[in-house]
Design an enzyme around this catalytic site. Structure first.
Site, PDB file in Angstrom:
ATOM      1  N   TRP A 151      45.756  37.631  42.600  1.00 34.11           N
ATOM      2  CA  TRP A 151      44.464  36.981  42.340  1.00 34.11           C
ATOM      3  C   TRP A 151      44.616  35.768  41.440  1.00 34.11           C
ATOM      4  O   TRP A 151      43.981  34.729  41.670  1.00 34.11           O
ATOM      5  CB  TRP A 151      43.450  37.973  41.763  1.00 34.11           C
ATOM      6  CG  TRP A 151      42.869  38.833  42.847  1.00 34.11           C
ATOM      7  CD1 TRP A 151      43.047  40.168  43.018  1.00 34.11           C
ATOM      8  CD2 TRP A 151      42.056  38.397  43.948  1.00 34.11           C
ATOM      9  NE1 TRP A 151      42.398  40.595  44.150  1.00 34.11           N
ATOM     10  CE2 TRP A 151      41.781  39.531  44.746  1.00 34.11           C
ATOM     11  CE3 TRP A 151      41.539  37.169  44.351  1.00 34.11           C
ATOM     12  CZ2 TRP A 151      41.017  39.472  45.909  1.00 34.11           C
ATOM     13  CZ3 TRP A 151      40.773  37.106  45.513  1.00 34.11           C
ATOM     14  CH2 TRP A 151      40.518  38.246  46.272  1.00 34.11           C
ATOM     15  N   ASP A 199      39.386  36.015  34.446  1.00 38.74           N
ATOM     16  CA  ASP A 199      38.813  36.716  35.592  1.00 38.74           C
ATOM     17  C   ASP A 199      38.924  38.213  35.287  1.00 38.74           C
ATOM     18  O   ASP A 199      40.019  38.775  35.305  1.00 38.74           O
ATOM     19  CB  ASP A 199      39.594  36.351  36.852  1.00 38.74           C
ATOM     20  CG  ASP A 199      39.109  37.104  38.084  1.00 38.74           C
ATOM     21  OD1 ASP A 199      38.212  37.964  37.957  1.00 38.74           O
ATOM     22  OD2 ASP A 199      39.634  36.834  39.187  1.00 38.74           O
ATOM     23  N   LYS A 213      32.558  45.732  41.903  1.00 41.43           N
ATOM     24  CA  LYS A 213      33.490  46.797  41.495  1.00 41.43           C
ATOM     25  C   LYS A 213      32.819  47.662  40.424  1.00 41.43           C
ATOM     26  O   LYS A 213      32.367  48.750  40.722  1.00 41.43           O
ATOM     27  CB  LYS A 213      34.798  46.189  41.016  1.00 41.43           C
ATOM     28  CG  LYS A 213      35.513  45.428  42.146  1.00 41.43           C
ATOM     29  CD  LYS A 213      36.254  44.245  41.653  1.00 41.43           C
ATOM     30  CE  LYS A 213      36.599  43.234  42.708  1.00 41.43           C
ATOM     31  NZ  LYS A 213      37.345  43.697  43.854  1.00 41.43           N
TER      32      LYS A 213
HETATM   33  C1  LIG Z   1      40.454  40.042  40.299  1.00 48.07           C
HETATM   34  C2  LIG Z   1      39.668  39.473  41.440  1.00 48.07           C
HETATM   35  N1  LIG Z   1      39.334  38.173  41.409  1.00 48.07           N
HETATM   36  C3  LIG Z   1      38.627  37.624  42.404  1.00 48.07           C
HETATM   37  C4  LIG Z   1      38.212  38.355  43.493  1.00 48.07           C
HETATM   38  C5  LIG Z   1      37.417  37.684  44.575  1.00 48.07           C
HETATM   39  O1  LIG Z   1      36.108  38.078  44.541  1.00 48.07           O
HETATM   40  P1  LIG Z   1      35.062  37.581  45.638  1.00 48.07           P
HETATM   41  O2  LIG Z   1      35.606  37.979  46.967  1.00 48.07           O
HETATM   42  O3  LIG Z   1      33.830  38.299  45.272  1.00 48.07           O
HETATM   43  O4  LIG Z   1      34.910  36.110  45.496  1.00 48.07           O
HETATM   44  C6  LIG Z   1      38.536  39.704  43.573  1.00 48.07           C
HETATM   45  C7  LIG Z   1      38.096  40.501  44.739  1.00 48.07           C
HETATM   46  O5  LIG Z   1      38.461  41.582  45.016  1.00 48.07           O
HETATM   47  C8  LIG Z   1      39.294  40.271  42.514  1.00 48.07           C
HETATM   48  O6  LIG Z   1      39.633  41.558  42.565  1.00 48.07           O
END
Ligand SMILES: Cc1ncc(COP(=O)(O)O)c(C=O)c1O
Length: 361
Positions: free
Chosen positions: A102, A172, A196
């Site tokens: 991520w 994040d 989540k």
């Molecule tokens: C740590 C993290 N960052 C970003 C995201 C992306 O989130 P979204 O798909 O809601 O934009 C996720 C999605 O699972 C994630 O686990």
């Protein structure tokens, strides 16, 4: 009667049953208004009270200092990957730590907007540990340092931060927000997709220190312009009203559990149960350095991967759902967010033991 399942999905993910029951009870008539929350004007007094309560409860749960704004935005965490440089770079460069897929994605998403410098990476090590903080090649002139404090796919979690000499840290926290106490004042910005530990997909929470609101590029879209949104109670566009309502119910539920410090104890107990078992056998393994193991997302592999399909089939037959690992890394993953009860993890461990017994030579 709905059947009882244990849902280990990484997100959208399990929500607390009392929250869903309350939403069900209030579905057609919210507090005598005669309307569903879905039908309300976002500027009406009913919804404004829902938003105000959700924000106040989140502030209490996370002890958010007064000089931080709380925004309820659309677009999810991936949209913020682009909006962070637009809101913060102001012509400078930014530092990024890669500790999993991520944060790697955040680097790629930010690159078009300016000078994005990777100051540490565990990619060569298959994202299994957090590199020593004193080895990060931080830049004192950086607009910010970006980190992902819980890597949902790789199962790496950390909250110790390097000394940035005043450079704000942007984190994040999508997959572990509200799972353990966090000192908000250590961060310039905390952001998290809701699906989540907070509520339904479609809502992203951004907690931003006030003094950072003056740096946005003119190219920042109004709906993602943090200062504009902060000045308009996140209502420069129609916010994701139903998601905010459910988030508010989750916050109330969390307070009734005793708050974040209390839920942390549950999360420690749940994750320990699963890790202790995985570590006790060669049949399964988790490759992450022990000090950096996530309490929320626990990837594991079977030693004999030809048994993967049988493992998943057996799990599903016992109503243990969504254990398949992310498509990027394979294997298995159990996501055990706040709403996953201890019995769910115990049932999983019992099944893993039984599977091991019946498939060992
Ligand atoms: C740590 C993290 N960052 C970003 C995201 C992306 O989130 P979204 O798909 O809601 O934009 C996720 C999605 O699972 C994630 O686990």
């Amino acid at each position: 009667m709905t059947k009882t399942v244990y849902n280990f999905s990484a997100g959208p993910a399990v929500l607390p049953k009392p929250v869903l029951l309350r939403a069900q009870a209030e579905m057609l008539d919210w507090h005598g208004s005669g309307m569903s929350v879905m039908e309300m004007s976002h500027r009406g007094k009913e919804f404004m009270s829902i938003l105000a309560k959700a924000e106040a409860d989140l502030r209490t749960l996370m002890s958010i200092p007064a000089e931080y704004k709380v925004l309820f935005l659309q677009g999810g965490a991936i949209a913020e990957n682009a909006m962070i440089p637009l809101n913060l770079l102001a012509g400078k460069g930014a530092d990024y730590a890669i500790t999993g897929t991520w944060s790697q994605r955040s680097v790629e998403d930010a690159r078009p907007y300016g000078d994005i410098r990777v100051v540490t990476s565990n990619a060569a090590d298959n994202f299994t540990h957090v590199p020593a903080l004193d080895s990060w090649t931080l830049n004192r002139d950086a607009a910010y340092l970006h980190v992902c404090t819980n890597e949902t796919i790789c199962g790496v979690e950390f909250l110790d931060m390097p000394d940035t000499h005043g450079v704000p840290i942007v984190a994040d926290m999508s997959s572990h927000i509200l799972s353990r106490p966090v000192d908000v004042s250590q961060y310039g910005v905390i952001y998290a997709g809701a699906q989540k530990n907070i509520g339904p997909a479609g809502l992203c929470i951004v907690i931003v220190r006030e003094d950072l609101l003056e740096r946005a590029s003119k190219l920042t879209p109004a709906v993602f312009h943090w200062k504009t949104q902060a000045e308009n109670q996140s209502m420069i566009n129609t916010p994701p009203t139903y998601g905010i309502y459910i988030a508010g119910l989750v916050f109330e539920w969390l307070m009734a559990q005793g708050g974040v410090a209390a839920i942390e104890q549950h999360n420690i107990a749940k994750s320990r149960l699963l890790y202790d078992y995985i570590d006790s056998t060669d049949f399964y393994n988790n490759p992450v350095a022990k000090a950096n193991r996530s309490r929320m997302n626990i990837p594991f592999r079977l030693q004999d991967e030809s048994l993967n399909d049988a493992f998943l089939k057996g799990a599903e037959a016992r109503n243990l759902l969504q254990l398949k690992g992310h498509r990027l890394v394979g294997g298995m993953r159990a996501s055990i967010y706040n709403a996953m009860p201890l019995e769910g993890v115990q049932t999983l461990v019992d099944y893993m033991k039984e599977f091991e017994k019946s498939h060992s030579m």
